[in-house]
Design an enzyme around this catalytic site. Structure first.
Site, mmCIF file in Angstrom:
data_model
loop_
_atom_site.group_PDB
_atom_site.id
_atom_site.type_symbol
_atom_site.label_atom_id
_atom_site.label_comp_id
_atom_site.label_asym_id
_atom_site.label_seq_id
_atom_site.Cartn_x
_atom_site.Cartn_y
_atom_site.Cartn_z
ATOM 1 C CG HIS A 242 -1.870 1.172 1.220
ATOM 2 N ND1 HIS A 242 -3.095 1.139 0.567
ATOM 3 C CD2 HIS A 242 -1.770 2.415 1.767
ATOM 4 C CE1 HIS A 242 -3.715 2.290 0.727
ATOM 5 N NE2 HIS A 242 -2.931 3.088 1.448
ATOM 6 C CB CYS A 243 1.849 3.487 -2.628
ATOM 7 S SG CYS A 243 2.896 4.914 -2.968
ATOM 8 C CG LEU A 244 1.647 5.608 3.596
ATOM 9 C CD1 LEU A 244 2.631 5.966 4.705
ATOM 10 C CD2 LEU A 244 0.229 5.634 4.132
#
Length: 275
Positions: free
Chosen positions: A119-121
């Site tokens: 999951h990419c912030l």
């Protein structure tokens, strides 16, 4: 390309980091091309036009891939699943559906992601099968942009600190803290240059890390595996991420490059699978 219907951030971390990303890109762009570059080259001379063009080319690819990461839906929702489910599939109790191999549930996105990497912030979404290409090229161009800028920034900042003092060293090491205590345009420039430098180090490390995983046919969830059943050699592994036209995706985010797998059915390495 399947389009995501819910592109908004789903956590406080997503909101903060993604907002920072969308704010810092145009600020750095303006700083590098309209403030730093003219101090080295006369505006609109041949050398200036070359660097200005390169800067805009990098921005085009950086922004285009960023948008594609966010808009591309790489979840299992709406996918046509095979009639027979093999033993490698898992049942997700949250989604109440069977998830294909290499798919994992994301607690932040609250859905199962095809070939989920992480999951990419910075984009408030998961990196999976359909947007892995855009993520890798995005990180690549962030690295190139920050490395390119750093070559000018070092001299730019040295010209403003001709005499090295303890105060000038503190201003370079703690630019944001000093910025709040002693606001000045020069100190703001120092803060931007530090951000660019840190971005170069961070994305360089990230590019190396993900490059090694891709070369081995792995995603982040599979990083502890010594041998991957999906490892089919460097070129085929690259195609799984970047598509059959992997050598062209670096030119534009809008170049079509078909992926050899659909994210549901995977071609495996028989020699590794049998061990």
């Amino acid at each position: 390309m399947p389009i995501r219907s819910r592109i908004y951030p789903k956590s406080i971390g997503d909101v903060c980091v993604t907002t920072f990303m969308f704010l810092i890109i145009p600020v750095i762009y303006y700083f590098e091309l309209w403030i730093v570059l003219p101090t080295f080259h006369t505006p609109w001379c041949s050398t200036y036009i070359f660097h200005f063009t390169m800067g805009n080319f990098i921005l085009f690819n950086l922004s285009g891939n960023l948008i594609n990461i966010i808009l591309t839906d790489t979840s299992i929702k709406g996918r046509i699943l095979p009639a027979e489910i093999n033993k490698n599939w898992r049942f997700c109790t949250v989604c109440e559906a069977f998830a294909p191999p290499r798919s994992w549930h994301c607690p932040t996105c609250n859905e199962c992601i095809l070939k989920r990497d992480h999951h990419c912030l910075f984009t408030s979404c998961c990196i999976g099968h359909y947007n892995h290409r855009y993520f890798l090229v995005f990180v690549f161009y962030i690295f190139i942009a920050t490395l390119y800028s750093s070559m000018f920034n070092i001299q730019f900042i040295l010209d403003r600190f001709e005499t090295v003092t303890w105060l000038s060293i503190v201003k370079l090491v703690f630019p944001l803290a000093i910025l709040f205590l002693e606001w000045s345009l020069a100190q703001f420039y120092v803060a931007l240059i530090i951000i660019v430098t840190l971005g170069c180090l961070f994305t360089g490390t990230l590019l190396w890390y993900h490059g090694l995983l891709i070369a081995k046919g792995l995603v982040t969830h599979e990083r502890k595996e010594k041998l991957s059943v999906y490892d089919r050699g460097y070129i085929e592994n690259i195609k799984v991420v970047l598509g059959t036209r992997w050598y062209l995706v670096w030119i534009s985010p809008f170049i079509r490059s078909e992926l050899p797998c659909d994210g549901v059915e995977w071609i495996t390495n028989v020699s590794v699978k049998g061990k």
